[in-house]
Structure formats: C-alpha cells, structure tokens
Design a protein around this motif. Sequence first.
Motif, short mmCIF file in Angstrom:
data_model
loop_
_atom_site.label_atom_id
_atom_site.label_comp_id
_atom_site.label_asym_id
_atom_site.label_seq_id
_atom_site.Cartn_x
_atom_site.Cartn_y
_atom_site.Cartn_z
N PRO A 128 0.80 -1.23 0.00
CA PRO A 128 0.00 0.00 0.00
C PRO A 128 0.83 1.28 0.00
CG PRO A 128 -0.09 -1.06 2.15
CD PRO A 128 0.62 -2.01 1.24
N THR A 129 2.11 1.17 0.25
CA THR A 129 2.96 2.36 0.20
C THR A 129 3.40 2.68 -1.23
OG1 THR A 129 5.07 1.18 0.51
CG2 THR A 129 3.86 1.80 2.50
N ALA A 130 3.14 1.75 -2.15
CA ALA A 130 3.57 1.95 -3.55
C ALA A 130 2.51 1.44 -4.51
CB ALA A 130 4.90 1.26 -3.79
N PRO A 131 1.32 2.07 -4.54
CA PRO A 131 0.29 1.63 -5.49
C PRO A 131 0.80 1.75 -6.92
CG PRO A 131 -0.46 3.53 -4.18
CD PRO A 131 0.94 3.24 -3.78
N ALA A 132 0.52 0.70 -7.72
CA ALA A 132 1.05 0.67 -9.08
C ALA A 132 -0.06 0.29 -10.06
CB ALA A 132 2.19 -0.33 -9.18
#
Length: 521
Positions: A414-418
């Motif tokens: 969730p810290t790096a939505p892609a």
Amino acid sequence: MRTPALTALVLSLSLTACARMEGPSLPLVTTLDFTSFDAQQGTLKLRGGTPSGLLSKDAEPEYITVSADGRAAYVTLQESNAVATVDLTSGRITKVSNLGLKDHSVAGAALDPSDKDGGVHIATWPVYGAYMPDAIASFTGGGKTYLITANEGDSRGYTGFTDEAKVSALKLDPTVFPNAVALQADSALGRLTVSRVDADTDGDGDADRLVAFGARSVSVWTTDLTRVADTGDLFERKTAELVPSAFNSNGTASTFDTRSDNKGPEPEGVTVATVGGRPLAFVGLERTGGVMVLDLSTPAQPTFVSYANTVDVTATPASGAAGDLGPEGLLFIPADQSPDGQPILVVANEVSGSTTLYRVSTTGTLTRIGRYQVTPYAYDQGAAEIPAYDSASKRLFVVNGATKGLDILNIADPTAPALAGQVNLGAYGASANSVTVKNGVVAVAVQAAVKTDPGKVAFLNADGSERAPAVTVGALPDMLTFTPDGSLLLTANEGEPNDDYSVDPAGSVSVINVAKALAKK
C-alpha cells in the motif's frame, strides 16, 4: 423519452410491486421510479420549479446506502433536497423525505457568504441552506441504525433552465429584508449563489427567503429521516484554523476565499467505519480539500477528531505540484481485508487525478502512506473519481473520467500503489460513473453515449475481463452498491435532462439480481 425496454421494466415493476425482493423469483432487473409520488410533490414540499414539475423527472437519485440487515436502502435525491427509502423486502420506494432547511442565522450554523469581503468572515446571516446531500452512509449507535449525509448542494444549471441567482440580482421583500441594500452589498450577501425557485414563497415576484445550495456540513439522521445532529459551521471554522491560506478555496492559496459565495468547503463524500471501538466518519471536502474525521459515538453530538490535508497550498492548482485536489470518493478498507493487516482509507481525488492511501490510527488520525498519480497529468478531468477494492487480488478499481474507463491499481504494497491495468468500457457505453466490488465481482455503472438513454452495469473480473454480459438500467447510472450479502446490486440512475431540457428522463433506482446477472451467457 422511455425506450420500449425501460417501459417494459416499469410495467413489470407495477405488476409485481408486492412481490418479495428475495429468492429465485426476483427478476434480473427491477427498475423503481417515482411516478407514484408525483401527486404528493406539493404535500411533501420538495424543491420544484423545473419545466417538468414532476418528482419522477426531478428526483435525480445520487447515492445509496443499504442497512446492515439488507432490508432497506436509502437514496439521496440531491437536487430535490430529499432522501428516498426503498423497502428491499417488497421492492417498493415507500417514502420520500424532505430534508428541510438549515437556518444560518442561528449561532453555531454561521457561514462566510462572500468572496469579496477581504478574508475569513464567518458569521450568522438571514440565509437558509438546503441540505441537498451527495453521499450518504449508515452506521449503528446504541443498537439503532443512523444515516449520515454529506451536504454538498447542487443546482440545476442548463441552457434550457437554471435555478441559480446571486442575491444581488434578486428583488428582496422589503418587509422581510428591511436592510436589503446593505445585505446585497458584495461584502455581505450580494455575491452568494442562492436558489431562484425557492425564493418567492407567496408568488408576488420578490424574494421572501434566501436559500443557498448545500449546508456546508454533515448531518446525522434516524432511518425515518428525523435529523438528530448537524455539524453546523465546524468545517469552515476548522479549515480557517488549520489551513487559513486555503480557506474556502479550490485547495490552494491562489484561490483563497473564492468558494465562499458558493457552497464553501463543499463536503461531498462520506464513509463510516469502526476504528478503535468507535464509529468514525470520514468526510471529503471537495473544494478546500482534505478529509475531516468525526467521532460518531454519540450520534446526536458528532465531534471533531482530526483533519488531513496534504495539499501544497503554495502551488498553482493546474501545475500538478499541488498534490491531492478535489476528494470525490472515499473507501475504508478494514484491517482484516487490508493488504498489510492495518486499516486504510482510500481517497480518489478528481481534480488532481490522484488516488491516495492513508493509514488510519486507533485515535482517528490519518497518515498518508501511498499515492498513485494518473499520467499524463490531467487537471480537473475526473481522472480519479470513485474507488473500490477487491481483497482477494489486492487491487483497487478507480473510475477514470479522463479516459472514460477504469484504472486497476495493485496495492499489495500500500505504500507503492502501481498501475496493473486499464479497462476500456466503450463496448458498454460512453463512460464509467461508479464502481463497486463484492465477492470478487467488479460492477461498473456506465452511462449511454446519449446520457438521457438507459445506461448499463458491466460485470467484470478482477483482471478487467468480462465476467458476465452487461445489464440495462435507468438513464445515467451513477453510484452503485451491493447489499451486505452480495445478492442484490442497486444503482442510482440520475436521469438528468439534456442541456436544453427538451429530454428529461425519469430518475430511478435499479435492483439487479446478482445470481441471475452472473448466470447470463
């Protein structure tokens, strides 16, 4: 104009209105309209003044919440300043409730009504506010079900009809407003946008009351639509305190105070979740930006918990450097469904085209942990509007108004939505308006190429492929939601008129039998 298919649906409903909305006998689609309430419009004292003069045309359903037991749904009729109650056990709209008016002359319900008064001036004024909610959510307190509405306000502004007017343009009744000249100054009420059709109550051609669009608040209601609480002027006072340089703006200092004359901070989205043993409301302020968090432990007394606003107020809004502008859709992901085992609030920001993930602490504070920005940057094109989440695939589905399709985001981290994929919905209609997910089924509301024609609901898999053929619903389907057990899917079909008001379809609510929809080949 109704198509033969839509007419057949309405006829089918009228013949089966007393049938229970459960079990295998439920039709594939049942579309409920408001024709039976047309004769009651005067008694209900709903907002009118339109060319049609009929609630069935004017209702424009906007948003839906379903009770925890799945037996009732509550639908906001924003422009009509009302909420409709749908009995899901009988398949009928049983009640339309007029929400009344908020009195801004009362202490605690003040507002800043002018963008030409030199700054922040929150005070009481002889003005009413029509609540006109957009989003609605339900929650439980003390064993009772309550509703909470985000009182955004919305006018009817078309080339063929408008209900807007500035106070300075109205002739004020001299008995009601003996200080009319002073009130109509730009630094007072003159700049305030109010309802033209709600102004003249005695038919003599002058304004007997001033009714602004929206209430700049959230309200708590019982399920019979008795109001038990309103946040009054809390949002304006808190934003003035916490982000003073962006007060009643479009999110940045360069637009400071420009929204005071028209709905102020403009609360639009609301969702409720239990965090740390307390029911918390998360409210998106569409104009000023950010999310207000309220404690609903005592439904009659919502209390301020925190405010998260990550906008760079010094940036130019259209530059792409300001951050999250225009929160539209809010989604809470509980810890037991979250990708990292901790509660997350997802906010889709339509103006900046960004989707933001916040960690929700047990105290109710929000900390931004992840963000996805649509590229190329599309300012104020609705590039991120409504989010939905599938816990099995750990994917977010976000309506992208710029592409008129659906973005699929992987939030396993969730810290790096892609970006995991994009769905072109052109086969179903012109553009997506809303999305929801239940039991791995992704449902998308898609409006027709001609918005006054019946729309469709598409059924997709988590990878964006078609799961079942789309079904036809009412005109301009917007918000849609599953019942808690996933057996029914409801859509709010706004039925807005075309721009010259020559075609005005019925507003309606469609109830879809999910099992039958998924069984279609």
